[in-house]
Write an enzyme that holds these catalytic residues in place. Structure first.
Site, PDB file in Angstrom:
ATOM      1  N   LEU A   1      -4.872  -5.114   0.277  1.00 56.76           N
ATOM      2  CA  LEU A   1      -4.322  -3.768   0.189  1.00 56.76           C
ATOM      3  C   LEU A   1      -4.080  -3.152   1.560  1.00 56.76           C
ATOM      4  O   LEU A   1      -4.429  -2.013   1.811  1.00 56.76           O
ATOM      5  CB  LEU A   1      -5.240  -2.859  -0.636  1.00 56.76           C
ATOM      6  CG  LEU A   1      -5.290  -3.182  -2.128  1.00 56.76           C
ATOM      7  CD1 LEU A   1      -6.307  -2.322  -2.817  1.00 56.76           C
ATOM      8  CD2 LEU A   1      -3.922  -3.013  -2.767  1.00 56.76           C
ATOM      9  N   CYS A   2      -3.541  -3.961   2.456  1.00 59.66           N
ATOM     10  CA  CYS A   2      -3.218  -3.403   3.764  1.00 59.66           C
ATOM     11  C   CYS A   2      -1.845  -3.917   4.189  1.00 59.66           C
ATOM     12  O   CYS A   2      -1.596  -4.198   5.336  1.00 59.66           O
ATOM     13  CB  CYS A   2      -4.284  -3.738   4.789  1.00 59.66           C
ATOM     14  SG  CYS A   2      -4.822  -5.436   4.723  1.00 59.66           S
TER      15      CYS A   2
END
Lengths: 289, 136
Positions: free
Chosen positions: A88-89
């Site tokens: 999630l980056c």
């Protein structure tokens, strides 16, 4: 009565709203972590700079040879690859893994035995799945650098270099340019290259008194210097990680917002269409009477 | 000639101290090193111990417990690079004394040579903290 399509749309809008709330929260968490990590990185810089200056002076004034400076013909090479533990980056991890993968492949092609020292779960999984030699890995650093980690990683690298397991150690990590930009960097860690320590020193040429003597100073300074360098690298990489996460989560929040808007528009349209057709039914029915 | 000099203490966490001083006493590997203004260029290894900075002629002093590191002196600037640095106000005396007791006890029990070295350093650190806090 609203049609089935409207009901479905309402459900989707609710679900997207929930997701948006989560990404928004994650963005906020990443922003807080970014601020802390960046503060730590900046606060640590004076110390790192002074240590490097001292190292330069000692190197420029002495003939002392430490085994960590020894340049050997490279037969075995170690790549330290710093990635994040969690996803999630955005493209953060791929931005590091891609150049690292390329560098490792090139190294293997040129006939050098190559292994990966993976810091961060994402990198470890990637290289493990593809059958590369993993010398060691850390998957629990959690995006916050501390000096113990610097010591662990530094000592592992030094140990492997000194006992001849590897002739060269390089680090691939995302350097922190700004919150929006992180640049993958591939730089040598060991052997320590005196000329690689750029920047001019003010005190160069001064006739220092060395206490107790240069050899002993060297013995104390070199491990300290190396640990600090690893620590600074980790600190910078983690700062980049939080920055990347914050930007990608902020983008996700925006996208969710756009999706909600589009879905709401569609729902309203369908509702209106349903109302219109119902009205038509009623009017048609009344006319028939 | 300048009477005071600048002292900068940096640790991996932060710049711990920055200010002018009349004299400084720094724990070197082979014993305490006294520094006054216009000191000759010097680089020395620092052992865990007590740093004393004299602020003025009235005898105001600043005491700090520092960890392992280095000191570099040139052009009336003293740069201390140390692992840790705690000023007297930051130290909890009771805790520091307890740590000192523990370190002493461990050192007398100790057998292995490597652990002895670690215990000795721990003792040095503990002693410095107590001394910094109590002002002796």
């Amino acid at each position: 009565m609203a049609g089935a399509g409207v009901k479905l749309l309402n459900k989707r809008i609710r679900s997207v709203k929930n997701t948006q709330q989560i990404t928004k929260a994650m963005k906020m968490v990443a922003a807080a972590k970014l601020q802390r990590q960046q503060g730590q990185m900046l606060a640590a810089r004076p110390y790192a700079r002074k240590l490097t200056e001292l190292m330069q002076q000692l190197v420029s004034q002495t003939e002392v040879m430490d085994p960590l400076f020894e340049v050997r013909p490279v037969q075995k090479r170690l790549f330290v690859v710093i990635t994040s533990d969690k996803g999630l980056c955005g493209s953060y991890n791929m931005n590091i893994i891609k150049p690292a993968h390329k560098a490792v492949d090139q190294s293997i092609e040129s006939g050098v035995e190559t292994a990966v020292y993976a810091i961060g779960r994402k990198g470890a999984e990637y290289f493990r799945k593809r059958g590369y030699t993993i010398h060691a890995s850390h998957e629990d650093f959690g995006g916050e650098a501390n000096s113990t980690q610097g010591k662990t990683v530094g000592d592992t690298a030094v140990g492997a270099f000194l006992d001849g397991t590897f002739d060269e150690v390089r680090v691939v990590y995302p350097s922190f340019v700004s919150t929006m930009t992180q640049m993958p960097v591939d730089q040598p860690l060991l052997p320590i290259a005196p000329e690689a320590m750029e920047g001019d020193t003010e005190g160069a040429g001064l006739d220092y008194i060395w206490e107790p003597n240069q050899e002993e100073l060297f013995g104390v300074l070199v491990p300290l210097y190396l640990r600090n360098r690893v620590f600074m690298t980790l600190s910078e990489a983690f700062t980049s990680e939080h920055a990347a996460r914050m930007t990608s989560m902020s983008a996700a929040t925006e996208n969710a917002g756009e999706l909600i808007e589009a879905l709401t528009l569609q729902r309203n349209r369908e509702r209106q269409a349903a109302i219109t057709s119902e009205l038509l039914d009623i009017v048609g029915g009344a006319n028939a009477l | 000639m300048a009477r005071t000099f600048k002292v900068v203490i940096v640790t991996p966490e932060k710049t711990a101290y920055e200010g002018e001083s009349i004299s400084a006493v720094i724990p070197g590997l082979a014993g305490y090193i006294g520094i006054w203004a216009n000191h000759a260029p010097l680089v020395a290894a620092v052992a865990p111990g007590l740093v004393t900075l004299k602020k003025d002629d009235a005898g105001n002093e600043l005491r700090m417990a520092v960890g392992t590191g280095f000191v570099e002196v040139s052009d009336n600037v003293v740069n201390l690079m140390v692992e840790t640095c705690e000023t007297d106000s930051e130290i909890d005396v009771a805790r520091a004394e307890k740590a000192l007791e523990r370190a002493r006890g461990r050192l007398t029990d100790m057998q292995a040579e490597i652990d002895r070295e670690r215990a000795r350093l721990a003792l040095q650190r503990a002693e410095a903290r107590v001394r910094a806090a109590k002002g002796k």
